[in-house]
Design an enzyme around this catalytic site. Sequence first.
Site, PDB file in Angstrom:
ATOM      1  CG  ASN A 175       6.312 -57.587  41.619  1.00 19.27           C
ATOM      2  OD1 ASN A 175       7.241 -58.395  41.598  1.00 19.27           O
ATOM      3  ND2 ASN A 175       5.511 -57.484  42.649  1.00 19.27           N
ATOM      4  CG  ASP A 203       8.431 -59.751  44.042  1.00 23.98           C
ATOM      5  OD1 ASP A 203       9.308 -58.906  44.297  1.00 23.98           O
ATOM      6  OD2 ASP A 203       7.283 -59.720  44.530  1.00 23.98           O
ATOM      7  CG  HIS A 204       7.545 -64.126  40.065  1.00 23.66           C
ATOM      8  ND1 HIS A 204       7.604 -64.965  41.158  1.00 23.66           N
ATOM      9  CD2 HIS A 204       6.350 -63.506  40.125  1.00 23.66           C
ATOM     10  CE1 HIS A 204       6.472 -64.858  41.840  1.00 23.66           C
ATOM     11  NE2 HIS A 204       5.694 -63.979  41.236  1.00 23.66           N
ATOM     12  NE  ARG A 232      20.417 -74.614  37.637  1.00 27.73           N
ATOM     13  CZ  ARG A 232      21.165 -74.647  36.540  1.00 27.73           C
ATOM     14  NH1 ARG A 232      22.232 -73.928  36.428  1.00 27.73           N
ATOM     15  NH2 ARG A 232      20.819 -75.425  35.547  1.00 27.73           N
ATOM     16  CG  HIS A 284       6.158 -58.909  48.675  1.00 24.58           C
ATOM     17  ND1 HIS A 284       5.001 -59.633  48.540  1.00 24.58           N
ATOM     18  CD2 HIS A 284       6.322 -58.724  50.002  1.00 24.58           C
ATOM     19  CE1 HIS A 284       4.490 -59.880  49.746  1.00 24.58           C
ATOM     20  NE2 HIS A 284       5.281 -59.346  50.638  1.00 24.58           N
ATOM     21  NE  ARG A 324       5.274 -63.538  49.099  1.00 24.89           N
ATOM     22  CZ  ARG A 324       4.078 -63.786  49.647  1.00 24.89           C
ATOM     23  NH1 ARG A 324       3.992 -64.294  50.863  1.00 24.89           N
ATOM     24  NH2 ARG A 324       2.978 -63.537  48.983  1.00 24.89           N
ATOM     25  NE  ARG A 347       6.952 -67.323  49.320  1.00 30.22           N
ATOM     26  CZ  ARG A 347       5.631 -67.514  49.403  1.00 30.22           C
ATOM     27  NH1 ARG A 347       4.892 -67.426  48.316  1.00 30.22           N
ATOM     28  NH2 ARG A 347       5.060 -67.795  50.544  1.00 30.22           N
ATOM     29  CG  HIS A 348       9.954 -63.455  45.644  1.00 32.21           C
ATOM     30  ND1 HIS A 348       9.896 -62.313  46.383  1.00 32.21           N
ATOM     31  CD2 HIS A 348       8.669 -63.895  45.496  1.00 32.21           C
ATOM     32  CE1 HIS A 348       8.636 -62.048  46.676  1.00 32.21           C
ATOM     33  NE2 HIS A 348       7.858 -62.987  46.175  1.00 32.21           N
ATOM     34  CD  GLU A 352       4.151 -55.568  46.392  1.00 33.46           C
ATOM     35  OE1 GLU A 352       3.641 -55.154  45.345  1.00 33.46           O
ATOM     36  OE2 GLU A 352       4.228 -56.783  46.685  1.00 33.46           O
ATOM     37  CB  THR A 389       0.555 -65.043  44.705  1.00 32.12           C
ATOM     38  OG1 THR A 389       0.636 -63.649  44.399  1.00 32.12           O
ATOM     39  CG2 THR A 389      -0.870 -65.522  44.417  1.00 32.12           C
ATOM     40  CB  THR A 390      -0.365 -60.864  47.878  1.00 28.17           C
ATOM     41  OG1 THR A 390       1.060 -60.797  47.905  1.00 28.17           O
ATOM     42  CG2 THR A 390      -0.928 -60.073  49.033  1.00 28.17           C
ATOM     43  CD  GLU A 447      -0.793 -52.192  44.049  1.00 27.17           C
ATOM     44  OE1 GLU A 447       0.124 -51.416  44.391  1.00 27.17           O
ATOM     45  OE2 GLU A 447      -0.584 -53.240  43.424  1.00 27.17           O
ATOM     46  CG  HIS A 482      -2.783 -60.199  42.674  1.00 25.62           C
ATOM     47  ND1 HIS A 482      -1.697 -60.460  43.482  1.00 25.62           N
ATOM     48  CD2 HIS A 482      -3.259 -61.394  42.289  1.00 25.62           C
ATOM     49  CE1 HIS A 482      -1.550 -61.763  43.598  1.00 25.62           C
ATOM     50  NE2 HIS A 482      -2.481 -62.351  42.886  1.00 25.62           N
ATOM     51  N   GLY A 526       3.472 -57.911  37.684  1.00 20.92           N
ATOM     52  CA  GLY A 526       4.645 -58.755  37.858  1.00 20.92           C
ATOM     53  C   GLY A 526       4.579 -60.083  37.127  1.00 20.92           C
ATOM     54  CG  HIS A 527       2.901 -64.688  37.673  1.00 18.66           C
ATOM     55  ND1 HIS A 527       2.072 -65.292  36.762  1.00 18.66           N
ATOM     56  CD2 HIS A 527       3.719 -65.666  38.132  1.00 18.66           C
ATOM     57  CE1 HIS A 527       2.358 -66.577  36.697  1.00 18.66           C
ATOM     58  NE2 HIS A 527       3.357 -66.829  37.518  1.00 18.66           N
TER      59      HIS A 527
HETATM   60  N1  PXP Z   1       0.573 -55.359  43.690  1.00 23.23           N
HETATM   61  C1  PXP Z   1       0.780 -55.949  44.887  1.00 23.23           C
HETATM   62  C2  PXP Z   1       0.512 -55.155  46.128  1.00 23.23           C
HETATM   63  C3  PXP Z   1       1.269 -57.269  44.959  1.00 23.23           C
HETATM   64  O1  PXP Z   1       1.475 -57.832  46.168  1.00 23.23           O
HETATM   65  C4  PXP Z   1       1.550 -57.958  43.758  1.00 23.23           C
HETATM   66  C5  PXP Z   1       2.100 -59.332  43.807  1.00 23.23           C
HETATM   67  O2  PXP Z   1       1.241 -60.163  44.440  1.00 23.23           O
HETATM   68  C6  PXP Z   1       1.319 -57.304  42.552  1.00 23.23           C
HETATM   69  C7  PXP Z   1       0.826 -56.005  42.539  1.00 23.23           C
HETATM   70  C8  PXP Z   1       1.632 -57.943  41.233  1.00 23.23           C
HETATM   71  O3  PXP Z   1       0.810 -59.023  41.003  1.00 23.23           O
HETATM   72  P1  PXP Z   1       1.154 -59.986  39.789  1.00 23.23           P
HETATM   73  O4  PXP Z   1       2.496 -60.579  40.071  1.00 23.23           O
HETATM   74  O5  PXP Z   1       0.054 -60.979  39.816  1.00 23.23           O
HETATM   75  O6  PXP Z   1       1.166 -59.138  38.551  1.00 23.23           O
END
Ligand code: PXP
Length: 241
Positions: free
Chosen positions: A9, A11-12, A20, A45, A47, A51-52, A72, A102-103, A153, A194, A216-217
């Site tokens: 993931n 997103d970040h 920036r 994702h 959103r 936001r990202h 997502e 976050t979700t 998931e 997650h 992701g994070h």
């Molecule tokens: N899976 C889903 C469905 C998510 O929405 C997310 C992000 O919230 C993740 C996985 C990845 O989670 P994380 O960024 O905490 O690793």
Amino acid sequence: MSKIRLGVNIDHVATVRNARGESYPSPLRAALLAQKSGAESVTIHLREDRRHIREFDLKEIKSKLKIPLNLEIAATNEMLNIALKSKPDFICIVPEKRQELTTEGGLNLSYKEKFLNKLIKKLKKNRFRVSLFIEPSIQDIKRSRELNADCVEIHTGKFCNLVNENKNYSYELNKIKKAVILGNKLDLEVHAGHGLTFKSAKILKKVKGIKEFNIGHFLIGESIFEGLGKTIKKFKRILHK
Ligand code: PXP
């Protein structure tokens, strides 16, 4: 036994870019690096508040990526139309609240049930692989089967937090195990995601029947530390040569 697939993931990367308001760092570059490094899929994702990830990221990544793109989305008409237009390979339906960082949990499958049913039907008719992001709950697994999803998931957030805090996680792990067993029995492909870190992924990979981890994070955060020293050294070489 088939290997667990890793979905990355990104997103970040977009979160940092947007801080920036410029074009660096590029989520597309991150997606292609994930592909080059062996990821089996890339997750983004889109959103409601953008936001990202933004729509142009989705378009650009979809046009260049060779491995599957997992989008997502919240269960809304706007997102359905975007999915139909942009044609990612996989769709994961997630809950979304504007104020959340976050979700925070899995989908409430009995909320807007009719719409969810319609959404899944439409996505499946258009040949997307459809996954539902749910809590590790027996009821939600059964409901996901009734809704005819291809995959579920499992939201691993609670379990991962307990692991991170060195607390007893056996109750949460058991819930996940039971959900995975039933999911497999009902012929749902089971994924997990997650809050996963090296430590929680090592524990969870031992649960038989989870086919895909989406991370992701932590993965993006850890990459800063993996790359920070190297980048500083490169600057030192540039400045002192
Ligand atoms: N899976 C889903 C469905 C998510 O929405 C997310 C992000 O919230 C993740 C996985 C990845 O989670 P994380 O960024 O905490 O690793």
